[in-house]
Design a protein around this motif. Structure first.
Motif, PDB file in Angstrom:
ATOM      1  N   HIS A 253       0.847  -1.190   0.000  1.00 57.14           N
ATOM      2  CA  HIS A 253       0.000   0.000   0.000  1.00 57.14           C
ATOM      3  C   HIS A 253       0.888   1.248   0.000  1.00 57.14           C
ATOM      4  O   HIS A 253       1.740   1.408   0.868  1.00 57.14           O
ATOM      5  CB  HIS A 253      -0.916   0.002   1.215  1.00 57.14           C
ATOM      6  CG  HIS A 253      -1.658  -1.287   1.401  1.00 57.14           C
ATOM      7  ND1 HIS A 253      -2.629  -1.713   0.526  1.00 57.14           N
ATOM      8  CD2 HIS A 253      -1.549  -2.253   2.348  1.00 57.14           C
ATOM      9  CE1 HIS A 253      -3.098  -2.883   0.936  1.00 57.14           C
ATOM     10  NE2 HIS A 253      -2.453  -3.224   2.025  1.00 57.14           N
ATOM     11  N   GLU A 254       0.676   2.138  -0.955  1.00 54.53           N
ATOM     12  CA  GLU A 254       1.508   3.311  -1.112  1.00 54.53           C
ATOM     13  C   GLU A 254       0.727   4.589  -0.864  1.00 54.53           C
ATOM     14  O   GLU A 254      -0.508   4.594  -0.856  1.00 54.53           O
ATOM     15  CB  GLU A 254       2.100   3.343  -2.523  1.00 54.53           C
ATOM     16  CG  GLU A 254       2.998   2.163  -2.859  1.00 54.53           C
ATOM     17  CD  GLU A 254       3.575   2.256  -4.259  1.00 54.53           C
ATOM     18  OE1 GLU A 254       2.994   2.999  -5.083  1.00 54.53           O
ATOM     19  OE2 GLU A 254       4.602   1.614  -4.525  1.00 54.53           O
TER      20      GLU A 254
ATOM     21  N   SER B 130      -3.076   5.877  -2.018  1.00 54.09           N
ATOM     22  CA  SER B 130      -4.130   4.855  -2.031  1.00 54.09           C
ATOM     23  C   SER B 130      -4.991   4.989  -0.785  1.00 54.09           C
ATOM     24  O   SER B 130      -4.714   5.798   0.109  1.00 54.09           O
ATOM     25  CB  SER B 130      -3.503   3.460  -2.107  1.00 54.09           C
ATOM     26  OG  SER B 130      -2.678   3.210  -0.985  1.00 54.09           O
TER      27      SER B 130
ATOM     28  N   ASN C 238      -8.509  -2.514  -0.317  1.00 54.52           N
ATOM     29  CA  ASN C 238      -7.805  -1.267  -0.580  1.00 54.52           C
ATOM     30  C   ASN C 238      -8.178  -0.737  -1.961  1.00 54.52           C
ATOM     31  O   ASN C 238      -8.557  -1.483  -2.859  1.00 54.52           O
ATOM     32  CB  ASN C 238      -6.283  -1.458  -0.475  1.00 54.52           C
ATOM     33  CG  ASN C 238      -5.718  -2.172  -1.691  1.00 54.52           C
ATOM     34  OD1 ASN C 238      -6.022  -3.330  -1.931  1.00 54.52           O
ATOM     35  ND2 ASN C 238      -4.901  -1.484  -2.473  1.00 54.52           N
ATOM     36  N   ILE C 239      -8.071   0.572  -2.112  1.00 53.76           N
ATOM     37  CA  ILE C 239      -8.322   1.236  -3.388  1.00 53.76           C
ATOM     38  C   ILE C 239      -7.005   1.877  -3.805  1.00 53.76           C
ATOM     39  O   ILE C 239      -6.582   2.884  -3.229  1.00 53.76           O
ATOM     40  CB  ILE C 239      -9.423   2.309  -3.264  1.00 53.76           C
ATOM     41  CG1 ILE C 239     -10.717   1.673  -2.735  1.00 53.76           C
ATOM     42  CG2 ILE C 239      -9.678   2.988  -4.607  1.00 53.76           C
ATOM     43  CD1 ILE C 239     -11.808   2.678  -2.425  1.00 53.76           C
ATOM     44  N   GLY C 240      -6.324   1.255  -4.753  1.00 51.32           N
ATOM     45  CA  GLY C 240      -5.016   1.733  -5.172  1.00 51.32           C
ATOM     46  C   GLY C 240      -5.092   2.615  -6.405  1.00 51.32           C
ATOM     47  O   GLY C 240      -6.021   2.520  -7.205  1.00 51.32           O
ATOM     48  N   ARG C 241      -4.089   3.466  -6.558  1.00 49.18           N
ATOM     49  CA  ARG C 241      -4.057   4.366  -7.715  1.00 49.18           C
ATOM     50  C   ARG C 241      -2.757   4.207  -8.498  1.00 49.18           C
ATOM     51  O   ARG C 241      -2.491   4.946  -9.424  1.00 49.18           O
ATOM     52  CB  ARG C 241      -4.190   5.820  -7.236  1.00 49.18           C
ATOM     53  CG  ARG C 241      -5.468   6.071  -6.435  1.00 49.18           C
ATOM     54  CD  ARG C 241      -5.562   7.505  -5.974  1.00 49.18           C
ATOM     55  NE  ARG C 241      -5.650   8.428  -7.098  1.00 49.18           N
ATOM     56  CZ  ARG C 241      -5.712   9.754  -6.957  1.00 49.18           C
ATOM     57  NH1 ARG C 241      -5.683  10.291  -5.762  1.00 49.18           N
ATOM     58  NH2 ARG C 241      -5.779  10.526  -8.021  1.00 49.18           N
ATOM     59  N   ASN C 242      -1.955   3.222  -8.114  1.00 49.48           N
ATOM     60  CA  ASN C 242      -0.654   3.040  -8.743  1.00 49.48           C
ATOM     61  C   ASN C 242      -0.693   1.825  -9.658  1.00 49.48           C
ATOM     62  O   ASN C 242      -1.023   0.723  -9.212  1.00 49.48           O
ATOM     63  CB  ASN C 242       0.417   2.868  -7.661  1.00 49.48           C
ATOM     64  CG  ASN C 242       1.796   2.659  -8.249  1.00 49.48           C
ATOM     65  OD1 ASN C 242       2.029   2.868  -9.437  1.00 49.48           O
ATOM     66  ND2 ASN C 242       2.723   2.228  -7.405  1.00 49.48           N
TER      67      ASN C 242
END
Length: 253
Positions: free
Chosen positions: A147-148, A151, A220-224
């Protein structure tokens, strides 16, 4: 007799105190309090809040849970005795998922119990998550890979310490550290050890008195969409596996 009446009678009995002692703590007459226990009257909002604070049990539990069936030692004693969890619902009455944006992260510490603050947040709906109250929190830093920053972690609200499972991840809302996402382990009756998956960051103790809310990780909702690079550890593992296969091949010859 209502569930609420049964609950306050049960809680008073556990404390081994009289109706008069409770009434004095609430600054009302004993006769007035006795009618609440007998189910003859319902307390107005201000007295309901006072009763919740007196017994250190949230209002939603007092009204909806049969407390005789709950091991009291498993109830998490939350700091500041948070009374209600404000939520938003759609036109059908279903819970919506509030998103705490990065810019509102700091404000959540003062607004988590403010219905107006919660109502003004952005909302999404993820029906596949099932029952429970869910909320999305922003991720910052590199302590919990993959997780970055940027996100979001969606968590399910929990109120019972017995629901915290060793080794699982949770979002903690604390007075001192704000919003943090960690892997938890129980360390005593009301203490938790918070671990980062990035071993660069050492674990630390979290006191229950410092906790405002706990949310269990659900998705999780990631954007990467960057390509994941092979880690140094994975490279070493691959090298040893290849070496092992070569040695085995030489032995077979």
């Amino acid at each position: 007799m209502s569930l609420f009446s049964e609950n306050i009678k049960h809680l008073r009995a556990r404390k081994e105190i009289s109706q008069r002692e409770v009434a004095e703590g609430l600054n009302i007459s004993r006769d007035r309090y006795a009618k609440y226990e007998d189910g003859k009257n319902s307390p107005p909002p201000e007295i309901l809040v006072a009763i919740s604070r007196f017994f250190h049990i949230s209002i939603d539990i007092l009204l909806s849970v049969e407390m005789k069936k709950i091991p009291m030692g498993e109830l998490l004693k939350l700091g500041d005795n948070r009374i209600l969890l404000p939520i938003t619902v759609d036109k059908n009455g279903d819970n919506l998922i509030e998103i705490i944006p990065h810019k509102a992260k700091a404000g959540y510490l003062t607004g988590y119990a403010d219905p107006e603050f919660i109502e003004n947040l952005q909302h999404i709906s993820l029906p596949f998550l099932g029952h429970g109250k869910h909320r999305a929190f922003p991720v910052e830093g590199d302590s919990m890979p993959p997780h970055e920053s940027g996100s979001f972690i969606v968590g399910r609200y929990i109120e019972n310490l017995g629901e915290v499972l060793d080794g699982k991840t949770y979002i903690l809302i604390t007075k001192t550290d704000g919003i943090v996402y960690k892997r938890l382990n129980k360390n005593g009756k009301n203490d938790l050890m918070a671990h980062s998956d990035n071993t660069f960051y050492p674990p630390y103790l979290v006191k229950a008195s410092n906790i405002l809310e706990i949310w269990e990780y659900v998705c999780n909702i990631g954007r990467n969409d960057k390509e994941q690079k092979t880690s140094e550890i994975d490279t070493i593992k691959t090298m040893f596996l290849e070496l092992k296969n070569e040695i085995k091949a030489l032995k077979n010859r």
